[in-house]
Write a protein that holds these residues in place. Structure first.
Motif, short mmCIF file in Angstrom:
data_model
loop_
_atom_site.label_atom_id
_atom_site.label_comp_id
_atom_site.label_asym_id
_atom_site.label_seq_id
_atom_site.Cartn_x
_atom_site.Cartn_y
_atom_site.Cartn_z
N UNK A 1 0.86 -1.01 0.01
CA UNK A 1 -0.10 0.16 -0.11
C UNK A 1 0.96 1.10 -0.12
N UNK A 2 1.87 1.09 0.75
CA UNK A 2 2.83 2.39 0.66
C UNK A 2 3.39 2.58 -0.38
N UNK A 3 3.86 1.42 -1.12
CA UNK A 3 4.31 1.46 -2.52
C UNK A 3 3.53 2.01 -3.33
N UNK A 4 2.15 1.86 -3.45
CA UNK A 4 1.14 2.27 -4.42
C UNK A 4 0.90 3.75 -4.28
N UNK A 5 0.78 4.09 -2.94
CA UNK A 5 0.55 5.58 -2.78
C UNK A 5 1.77 6.32 -3.23
N UNK A 6 3.02 5.87 -2.98
CA UNK A 6 4.12 6.68 -3.21
C UNK A 6 4.29 6.85 -4.83
#
Length: 281
Positions: A5-10
């Motif tokens: 999720x962090x990767x997708x938001x970044x």
């Protein structure tokens, strides 16, 4: 927040940044596909001045947007760059506190500070000499803002934020006596918070009966048809002497027509709260 999720938001953050600053940031689709934490992009203020942005795992909930490095070749550029980086850091921290994606906001603020840097106290932006018309315009704008600041203080009420898929909606309302109150009241609200100034949209509508004549208007602030929906809400509720503003911070995910429901709902709630507060008083 898990790593994916962090990767997708970044990644969504970088995609928005590339769309807004295609000349300042260079990254091809292959590089975007191969991203992994931590990853960096370079933001160019000029051919010889730049800074490096870094996203780390946990962004944006447990890690803010970082400045990994910066470069400037002359002493003047270093001072000018520091003004830009100060704006960047301030907005990065505030976005982190709101748990919002920060890249677009931070780079916009930094670029504005870079462009507006004033050297040696001379009121000349970007080292250009403004002509007489521009100087007269600046003088008139300064007088207008001074007049607004000298106006009576407006009592704003702000509602609870509504969050949906990383977008945040928040409504504000105040009383107005005439159409002349609208712009100074809006200015007071926006000057009260840098967070409001950084909202993606600050749409509003107002309605007042003045000398027996109904006056009203609205503004979308880039959120197409949002202002007219707020105006319709004021009309069906038969509101009088009210200015309502809805701020939206875009979270990177398009909400479709659902965004209009959120805009209307937070506006309706703040109007109810405002009326209840005044009845109780």
């Amino acid at each position: 927040m898990d790593s994916s999720e962090s990767f997708e938001r970044a990644r969504a953050d970088i995609e928005m940044l590339l769309a807004a600053f295609d000349t300042e940031i260079q990254m091809n689709d292959v590089e975007l596909e191969r991203l992994q934490f931590p990853f960096q992009v370079t933001f160019q203020f000029s051919p010889t001045v730049s800074c490096v942005l870094e996203w780390r795992e946990g962004y944006p909930l447990t890690e803010p947007l970082h400045l990994a490095a910066f470069r400037a070749s002359t002493s003047h550029d270093k001072v000018r760059l520091e003004a830009a980086l100060t704006a960047f850091r301030q907005h990065a921290q505030e976005c982190f506190e709101l748990q919002m994606e920060a890249a677009l906001t931070c780079c916009s603020a930094a670029l504005q500070a870079w462009n507006e840097y004033i050297e040696d106290g001379n009121h000349i932006t970007n080292n250009e000499n403004p002509d007489d018309d521009e100087m007269r315009l600046s003088s008139n704008e300064a007088v207008t803002k001074t007049e607004y600041l000298m106006s009576p203080s407006y009592q704003w009420m702000t509602g609870e934020p509504l969050l949906d898929r990383k977008s945040t909606f928040q409504a504000h309302v105040c009383n107005i006596q005439s159409d002349a109150d609208v712009q100074p009241a809006l200015l007071q609200l926006l000057q009260s918070s840098t967070k409001l100034q950084r909202a993606t949209h600050n749409m509003y509508a107002w309605r007042v009966c003045q000398d027996g004549v109904w006056k009203h208007d609205n503004d979308d602030d880039g959120e197409d048809a949002a202002g007219s929906r707020l105006a319709h809400l004021l009309s069906v509720r038969n509101e009088n002497g009210v200015l309502v503003v809805v701020s939206r911070w875009f979270g990177g995910i398009h909400l479709g027509s659902k965004r209009f429901a959120h805009i209307t709902n937070v506006a309706r709630q703040i109007l109810d709260d405002y009326k209840a507060n005044h009845i109780a008083a």
